[in-house]
Design a protein around this motif. Structure first.
Motif, PDB file in Angstrom:
ATOM      1  N   UNK A  77       0.892  -1.296   0.005  1.00 32.90           N
ATOM      2  CA  UNK A  77       0.020  -0.033  -0.006  1.00 32.90           C
ATOM      3  C   UNK A  77       0.667   1.430  -0.003  1.00 32.90           C
ATOM      4  N   UNK A  78       1.893   1.263   0.752  1.00 34.47           N
ATOM      5  CA  UNK A  78       2.738   2.364   0.631  1.00 34.47           C
ATOM      6  C   UNK A  78       3.439   2.511  -0.777  1.00 34.47           C
ATOM      7  N   UNK A  79       3.784   1.373  -1.383  1.00 32.69           N
ATOM      8  CA  UNK A  79       4.102   1.612  -2.713  1.00 32.69           C
ATOM      9  C   UNK A  79       3.079   2.246  -3.559  1.00 32.69           C
ATOM     10  N   UNK A 105      -8.692  -1.411   0.376  1.00 37.08           N
ATOM     11  CA  UNK A 105      -7.440  -0.655   0.674  1.00 37.08           C
ATOM     12  C   UNK A 105      -6.748  -0.029  -0.475  1.00 37.08           C
ATOM     13  N   UNK A 106      -6.888  -0.823  -1.530  1.00 43.21           N
ATOM     14  CA  UNK A 106      -6.161  -0.397  -2.922  1.00 43.21           C
ATOM     15  C   UNK A 106      -6.844   0.952  -3.315  1.00 43.21           C
ATOM     16  N   UNK A 107      -8.110   0.804  -3.343  1.00 48.36           N
ATOM     17  CA  UNK A 107      -8.864   2.157  -3.843  1.00 48.36           C
ATOM     18  C   UNK A 107      -8.341   3.448  -3.081  1.00 48.36           C
ATOM     19  N   UNK A 108      -8.319   3.176  -1.799  1.00 47.09           N
ATOM     20  CA  UNK A 108      -8.087   4.426  -1.075  1.00 47.09           C
ATOM     21  C   UNK A 108      -6.646   5.010  -1.210  1.00 47.09           C
ATOM     22  N   UNK A 292      -6.083   8.095   6.413  1.00 44.55           N
ATOM     23  CA  UNK A 292      -5.972   8.746   4.964  1.00 44.55           C
ATOM     24  C   UNK A 292      -5.856   7.530   3.814  1.00 44.55           C
ATOM     25  N   UNK A 293      -5.531   6.262   4.274  1.00 47.38           N
ATOM     26  CA  UNK A 293      -5.478   5.415   3.049  1.00 47.38           C
ATOM     27  C   UNK A 293      -6.904   4.665   2.807  1.00 47.38           C
TER      28      UNK A 293
END
Length: 322
Positions: A77-79, A105-108, A292-293
């Motif tokens: 997710x950081x990447x 999580x990916x969408x965020x 924020x994610x």
């Protein structure tokens, strides 16, 4: 003689061949994406796992970035957040595939680059996504497959445009090119100075029906699938609007995974509709203030106003019991 359906070499307006960055942890998926991008005419810039790319030296992104993220780990997710920021600034086109479990999580992670997000896609869906990227590049010559991609994109855009126009017409007194809210000359029902500053209730703006009424409408729509083929009644835009209207009445936030399920179509298709409706200002993306994610989807105020006028005009309570 067999027809040639491969793309011409992908070049920008200056004639330079476009490049691609391929990132995927799953070896077979990475190999497929690499092969398809090369077949589409891209020049390979990087092809590795997400971890290898994150730990390697900072390299320029390709014009197209193909990412497969099956698990929403903290490092992944950081990447993705970094790729979103860099892609948004550089103008790179991102195509991100993920799973239903990791979708929220990916969408965020994406708020700047407007990626195409695919959920559990088949290889053909990835190829079509690459075709959409090519269709957006000016002065690019494509063969037969590219024209089909262009038509598909145009049809989708036209459908959402018609929905937006219909919603605008539901708000009385709209002027050409206007939105659902505007300042106008006071109507005859308005009382000026010395007249108690009263406003006639005749033009009072209607409110959305209560959540139970909207949920009953949704339940009635879903009941048709027990008797008929669900594809006969596929209307993802309307199902998305109804689900968000009910959530607004309930003062609840809606995550993108829940909204994809409510749309009643494959998640990738639902995401495409959500993206188009956000671009058309029918929906808004709302960041989670505590994380924020994460991000939620909600009705834009003008859309909620138009829906309220629609329900008032057709009689939502009567529809709910039909």
């Amino acid at each position: 003689m067999q027809a040639d359906f491969e793309y011409e070499p992908a070049r920008d307006a200056s004639g330079c061949q476009l490049s691609v960055t391929v990132l995927a942890d799953r070896d077979h998926v990475r190999a497929e994406m690499r092969e398809d991008a090369l077949a589409a005419g891209f020049r390979l810039r990087d092809c590795c796992s997400l971890e290898e790319y994150a730990q390697g030296p900072l390299a320029a992104l390709g014009d197209l970035v193909l990412v497969d993220c099956a698990e929403a780990s903290a490092d992944a997710l950081a990447l993705l957040s970094r790729l979103d920021m860099r892609g948004g600034k550089a103008g790179a086109q991102l195509v991100v595939s993920t799973t239903m479990g990791a979708l929220d999580d990916v969408f965020g992670c994406f708020s700047m680059s407007a990626p195409q997000i695919l959920v559990d896609p088949a290889r053909a869906e990835r190829v079509i996504a690459i075709g959409r990227v090519l269709a957006r590049i000016p002065n690019l010559r494509l063969r037969e497959m590219g024209e089909e991609d262009r038509l598909m994109l145009l049809r989708l855009t036209e459908q959402v445009g018609r929905i937006a126009e219909r919603l605008e017409r539901l708000s009385p007194g709209q002027r050409e090119g206007g939105g659902a809210f505007r300042l106008e000359t006071p109507s005859p029902g308005w009382r000026g100075e010395g007249q108690d500053y009263a406003v006639s209730g005749k033009d009072e703006r209607p409110r959305l029906p209560d959540a139970a009424t909207i949920r009953q409408l949704i339940k009635a729509r879903q009941a048709r699938m027990r008797f008929f083929d669900a594809e006969l009644f596929a209307d993802p835009a309307w199902d998305i609007l109804l689900d968000l209207a009910a959530a607004r009445a309930e003062r609840k936030q809606v995550c993108v995974t829940s909204l994809c399920i409510a749309a009643g179509v494959p998640a990738t298709t639902a995401l495409r509709w959500i993206g188009q409706m956000v671009e058309a200002d029918l929906l808004v993306r709302v960041s989670d203030p505590h994380d924020r994610r994460r991000a939620y989807i909600a009705l834009a105020d003008n859309t909620a106003d138009a829906l309220a006028r629609y329900f008032a005009e057709v009689g939502a309570s009567e529809l709910a019991v039909v």
